[in-house]
Design a protein around this motif. Structure first.
Motif, short mmCIF file in Angstrom:
data_model
loop_
_atom_site.label_atom_id
_atom_site.label_comp_id
_atom_site.label_asym_id
_atom_site.label_seq_id
_atom_site.Cartn_x
_atom_site.Cartn_y
_atom_site.Cartn_z
N VAL A 137 0.83 -1.22 0.00
CA VAL A 137 0.00 0.00 0.00
C VAL A 137 0.87 1.27 0.00
O VAL A 137 0.48 2.30 -0.54
CB VAL A 137 -0.99 -0.02 1.20
N GLY A 178 0.91 -3.46 15.47
CA GLY A 178 0.16 -3.53 14.21
C GLY A 178 -1.32 -3.26 14.33
O GLY A 178 -2.06 -3.45 13.37
N LEU A 179 -1.79 -2.81 15.50
CA LEU A 179 -3.23 -2.56 15.65
C LEU A 179 -3.58 -1.08 15.64
O LEU A 179 -4.69 -0.69 16.01
CB LEU A 179 -3.76 -3.24 16.92
N GLY A 180 -2.63 -0.27 15.22
CA GLY A 180 -2.94 1.15 15.01
C GLY A 180 -3.03 1.98 16.27
O GLY A 180 -3.78 2.97 16.32
N HIS A 234 5.66 6.97 11.79
CA HIS A 234 6.00 6.02 10.72
C HIS A 234 7.01 6.50 9.70
O HIS A 234 7.49 5.71 8.91
CB HIS A 234 4.73 5.66 9.91
N PRO A 249 4.06 7.16 6.02
CA PRO A 249 2.85 6.32 6.14
C PRO A 249 2.00 6.38 4.89
O PRO A 249 1.98 7.39 4.19
CB PRO A 249 2.10 6.97 7.31
N ILE A 265 -3.35 4.56 5.71
CA ILE A 265 -4.44 3.59 5.90
C ILE A 265 -4.92 3.57 7.36
O ILE A 265 -6.11 3.47 7.61
CB ILE A 265 -4.04 2.18 5.39
N ASP A 266 -4.00 3.69 8.32
CA ASP A 266 -4.39 3.59 9.73
C ASP A 266 -5.34 4.73 10.12
O ASP A 266 -6.42 4.50 10.68
CB ASP A 266 -3.16 3.65 10.66
N GLY A 307 -0.39 -5.63 9.66
CA GLY A 307 0.38 -4.44 10.03
C GLY A 307 1.79 -4.56 9.46
O GLY A 307 2.02 -5.21 8.44
O1 PMV Z 1 2.03 -1.57 11.79
P1 PMV Z 1 0.90 -0.68 11.45
O2 PMV Z 1 -0.37 -1.05 12.09
O3 PMV Z 1 1.22 0.75 11.67
O4 PMV Z 1 0.61 -0.85 9.90
C1 PMV Z 1 1.55 -0.44 8.96
C2 PMV Z 1 1.08 -0.71 7.57
C3 PMV Z 1 2.16 -0.50 6.52
O5 PMV Z 1 1.56 -0.79 5.26
C4 PMV Z 1 3.32 -1.45 6.73
C5 PMV Z 1 2.69 0.93 6.53
C6 PMV Z 1 1.70 1.97 6.02
O6 PMV Z 1 1.95 3.15 6.26
O7 PMV Z 1 0.72 1.62 5.35
#
Ligand code: PMV
Length: 309
Positions: A18, A101-103, A141, A144, A147-148, A272
């Protein structure tokens, strides 16, 4: 006193790809939540942030410019044209595990925005809240996709393309996910940077992997819209195979994914940034208990069951 809440999230398909413009699918996870509380304090005290889980209390005026909580408070007050010369205590707590990974970062920021809006009797739509939170995601991040903040601000299943229009989509048949925590903290920033370096070294190979993941996310959306759980499960497992090739899985994740499959899950994958954090397994009412038990036996630190749709 005003209170704001925000749920966690899980990515069903498309993480990492993404970031390179491929579609991804994410859903809210309401079983875990961030909470922010805003209350007036005596005159002249300024704004104090109390981050309960981190055991930190500090003055907004003394926080460094790259402090994520400071950033979201300042940008929200600016956005709704409330001056910063306020006397407030902002207390934040969360049941969303950090760096798993749960935002959690996006949820804490969203809860703060909602609590401030409530406190000052202001209103912003979900898009505006998401945009504010995106700025703090850059602190967490680096680069980023957005998506979150999108799934957490809109609180709906989303089909997301970076810099493209966000689509909320229809879940034809609600489904159950078991979410299991490896207990291993993992930095999204580091995982995303590692993938970037690998892509720079082998662009053609990596772009091929990103495209394959994007195709899976497209097909995943169709499967969800048609209520085709078997296909959705197969696609999750295929997505995991590609994430492994991106080198973002880990022995702990693989252990839990294997256990979920043994327990009869329709599909399983990390969710995540990977390298630790949580995995998700698609289950039916019949297999949910067995899969949850297998995950605990395999060493999951926490197991949540959530219904999507
Ligand atoms: O680890 P998380 O929940 O922040 O998810 C990150 C998702 C990624 O695709 C790895 C990074 C992003 O910014 O989309």
């Amino acid at each position: 006193m005003a209170v704001g809440y925000a749920s966690g999230k899980a990515i069903l398909f498309g993480e990492h790809a993404v970031v390179y413009g491929q579609p991804a699918i994410a859903v809210p996870v309401t079983q875990v939540q961030a909470r922010a509380e805003v209350k007036d304090v005596g005159r002249g005290q300024g704004i104090t942030i109390v981050a309960r889980d981190l055991g930190r209390t500090y003055k907004l005026s003394e926080a460094p410019p790259d402090d994520a909580l400071r950033t979201i408070v300042v940008s929200t007050l600016e956005r709704v044209r409330v001056g910063q010369e306020k006397d407030l205590a902002i207390t934040v707590s969360s049941t969303i595990p950090v760096a798993r990974g749960l935002g959690s970062g996006a949820a804490v920021s969203t809860a703060i925005v909602r609590a401030l809006l409530e406190h000052f009797d202001k209103w912003l739509d979900s898009r505006a809240i998401s945009d504010l939170v995106f700025e703090t995601e850059k602190i967490h991040h680096g680069n980023p996709s957005g998506i979150d903040n999108t799934v957490i601000a809109f609180e709906k299943p989303v089909y997301f393309v970076k810099e493209g229009p966000m689509e909320i989509f229809w879940v034809q048949r609600s489904f159950l996910l078991v979410i299991a925590d490896t207990g291993v903290q993992s930095s999204t920033k580091v995982a995303v940077e590692d993938v970037r370096r690998a892509w720079e070294k082998e662009p053609i190979r990596y772009e091929g992997l990103f495209e394959d993941i994007g195709t899976i996310a497209e097909m995943g959306r169709q499967a969800i819209e048609q209520g085709d759980m078997e296909t959705m499960g197969r696609l999750m497992t295929e997505n995991q195979r590609l994430l492994r090739l991106l080198k973002v899985s880990s022995p702990e994740l693989e252990g839990l994914i294997g256990a979920a499959q043994q327990g009869g899950a329709l599909g399983a994958k990390l969710s995540g940034a990977g390298r630790g954090g949580n995995m998700i397994a698609l289950v039916t009412q019949e297999t949910c208990g067995q899969v949850s038990m297998m995950l605990r036996l395999a060493g999951a630190k926490d197991v949540i069951v959530t219904e999507v749709g």
